[in-house]
Design a protein around this motif. Structure first.
Motif, mmCIF file in Angstrom:
data_model
loop_
_atom_site.group_PDB
_atom_site.id
_atom_site.type_symbol
_atom_site.label_atom_id
_atom_site.label_comp_id
_atom_site.label_asym_id
_atom_site.label_seq_id
_atom_site.Cartn_x
_atom_site.Cartn_y
_atom_site.Cartn_z
ATOM 1 N N ALA A 85 -0.868 -1.902 -16.307
ATOM 2 C CA ALA A 85 -1.571 -3.141 -15.959
ATOM 3 C C ALA A 85 -1.471 -4.092 -17.146
ATOM 4 C CB ALA A 85 -3.025 -2.862 -15.615
ATOM 5 N N MET A 86 -0.769 -5.220 -16.959
ATOM 6 C CA MET A 86 -0.572 -6.200 -18.024
ATOM 7 C C MET A 86 -1.477 -7.393 -17.777
ATOM 8 S SD MET A 86 1.186 -6.867 -20.798
ATOM 9 C CE MET A 86 2.682 -5.880 -20.693
ATOM 10 N N LEU A 101 0.165 -5.361 -12.043
ATOM 11 C CA LEU A 101 0.299 -3.903 -12.048
ATOM 12 C C LEU A 101 1.726 -3.540 -11.658
ATOM 13 C CD1 LEU A 101 -2.847 -4.297 -11.796
ATOM 14 C CD2 LEU A 101 -2.868 -2.107 -10.616
ATOM 15 N N THR A 102 2.353 -2.681 -12.437
ATOM 16 C CA THR A 102 3.719 -2.265 -12.152
ATOM 17 C C THR A 102 3.834 -0.753 -12.272
ATOM 18 O OG1 THR A 102 4.372 -2.573 -14.477
ATOM 19 C CG2 THR A 102 4.755 -4.418 -12.967
ATOM 20 N N VAL A 103 4.790 -0.194 -11.515
ATOM 21 C CA VAL A 103 5.133 1.220 -11.599
ATOM 22 C C VAL A 103 6.595 1.336 -11.225
ATOM 23 C CG1 VAL A 103 4.334 1.597 -9.227
ATOM 24 C CG2 VAL A 103 4.606 3.545 -10.767
ATOM 25 N N GLU A 104 7.347 2.178 -11.935
ATOM 26 C CA GLU A 104 8.752 2.387 -11.613
ATOM 27 C C GLU A 104 9.149 3.832 -11.899
ATOM 28 O OE1 GLU A 104 11.626 0.548 -14.426
ATOM 29 O OE2 GLU A 104 9.860 -0.569 -15.103
ATOM 30 N N ALA A 133 7.435 -0.952 -8.010
ATOM 31 C CA ALA A 133 6.436 -1.692 -7.247
ATOM 32 C C ALA A 133 5.663 -2.589 -8.200
ATOM 33 C CB ALA A 133 5.477 -0.738 -6.525
ATOM 34 N N GLU A 134 5.166 -3.705 -7.673
ATOM 35 C CA GLU A 134 4.402 -4.653 -8.475
ATOM 36 C C GLU A 134 3.389 -5.361 -7.592
ATOM 37 O OE1 GLU A 134 6.436 -7.267 -11.397
ATOM 38 O OE2 GLU A 134 5.544 -8.911 -10.239
ATOM 39 N N HIS A 161 -3.347 -1.528 -3.901
ATOM 40 C CA HIS A 161 -2.251 -0.748 -3.334
ATOM 41 C C HIS A 161 -0.901 -1.234 -3.842
ATOM 42 C CE1 HIS A 161 -5.046 1.226 -0.632
ATOM 43 N NE2 HIS A 161 -5.485 0.044 -0.214
ATOM 44 N N LEU A 162 -0.026 -0.286 -4.191
ATOM 45 C CA LEU A 162 1.355 -0.574 -4.554
ATOM 46 C C LEU A 162 2.264 0.294 -3.682
ATOM 47 C CD1 LEU A 162 -0.331 -0.280 -7.578
ATOM 48 C CD2 LEU A 162 1.764 -1.455 -8.245
ATOM 49 N N ARG A 163 3.398 -0.263 -3.256
ATOM 50 C CA ARG A 163 4.387 0.507 -2.480
ATOM 51 C C ARG A 163 5.733 0.405 -3.185
ATOM 52 N NH1 ARG A 163 5.654 3.085 1.980
ATOM 53 N NH2 ARG A 163 3.511 2.956 2.748
ATOM 54 N N LEU A 164 6.290 1.567 -3.509
ATOM 55 C CA LEU A 164 7.572 1.621 -4.205
ATOM 56 C C LEU A 164 8.708 1.189 -3.287
ATOM 57 C CD1 LEU A 164 6.957 4.968 -6.053
ATOM 58 C CD2 LEU A 164 7.435 2.800 -7.191
#
Length: 294
Positions: free
Chosen positions: A92-93, A127-130, A136-137, A151-154
């Protein structure tokens, strides 16, 4: 430009060998146990019209700060679309223009994809995830209460293709090692792979809005860069699945820009940045002969 310093065990800090100029001094703290403290700036918040600390040769100043604890909140949610057993790191930036701007809050998702960031200050977050194959962002706004059900969806990473057109008055040809291409969004960058002197690929790109940068061979300049006929030099581009190739045109029919940099009536070393339509297109360091963009 900016610089930073850390305090010692007595809370003391020191900046030495500062170049002459105008400065705003800001302090904030985050302890090893995760406690956060508010940012304070002297002589005031950093704004385009000041106020500033005016530092000149021999300047010495002392600025003391008393920081107060910052309220923090719980940010939680879930990530969908990950293969079973995939370890996920959620970042989370905070988007606020402060000392925390480049400092992310990080946590790991549980096996069911849920996650919790227990102590984040109020603000706007990305918010990011990889995973290396997908990303996802999403955006989240934390106010004065806990925020749940984010919620995040890849989605799969994408490859951005590009075509290079060379317009040379002398018939010069370009090889794959003669140019560089990349896209960037804040600290996030995607570097290109040059397939030949006529095409390139920017692999494993996270879908996002990017700035486009191209470093042409010596003697050439970037004439145009478009996506589906739309300029991407000044406006940037949104990387998305199914997008057409980028069209980049370079030419060697341009002029030259040269000069020198002095300080206290003597030549000095400096970095020169050249912008076009508000976007950086060239940069370089001066030497004894100054600088030259051709």
């Amino acid at each position: 430009s900016s610089t930073s310093a850390s305090t010692n065990d007595l809370g003391e800090y020191r900046f030495a060998n500062l170049p002459a100029g105008r400065y705003v001094l800001c302090a904030t703290a985050r302890t090893d146990t995760g406690h956060l403290y508010s940012e304070q700036c002297s002589p005031g918040p950093p704004e385009n019209d000041g106020p500033f600390i005016q530092a000149s040769a021999g300047y010495e100043g002392r600025f003391d700060f008393t920081l107060t604890p910052l309220p923090v909140y719980r940010l939680s949610g879930s990530v969908a679309g990950a293969p079973q057993g995939t370890e996920l790191t959620i970042r989370a930036m905070r988007a606020a223009g402060s000392a925390w701007n480049d400092n992310a809050f990080v946590t790991r998702a549980r096996r069911d994809g849920t996650f919790v960031l227990p102590d984040v200050p109020a603000g706007n977050y990305t918010l990011t995830v990889e995973t290396g194959q997908s990303s996802a962002e999403t955006s989240a706004i934390v106010t004065n209460t806990d925020l749940e059900d984010v919620h995040l969806r890849l989605e799969p990473l994408i490859n951005v293709a590009g075509v290079l057109h060379v317009l040379s008055a002398t018939g010069r040809t370009i090889g794959p090692q003669d140019y560089k291409v990349f896209m960037w969004a804040g600290p996030q960058a995607a570097l290109g792979h040059n397939d030949s002197g006529e095409s390139f690929t920017i692999p494993n790109v996270i879908p996002h809005l990017y700035h486009f940068s191209f470093a042409p061979p010596k003697g050439f300049y970037l004439k145009s860069a478009t996506l589906a006929g739309r300029d991407i030099i000044s406006t940037g581009l949104t990387a998305a699945a199914g997008m057409p190739p980028l069209e980049v045109t370079i030419s060697d029919d341009g002029g030259a820009l040269e000069g020198d940099v002095t300080a206290d009536d003597a030549p000095t070393s400096a970095w020169i940045y050249l912008e076009r339509d508000g976007q950086p297109v060239r940069n370089g360091e001066t030497d004894a002969k100054g600088f030259s963009f051709g």
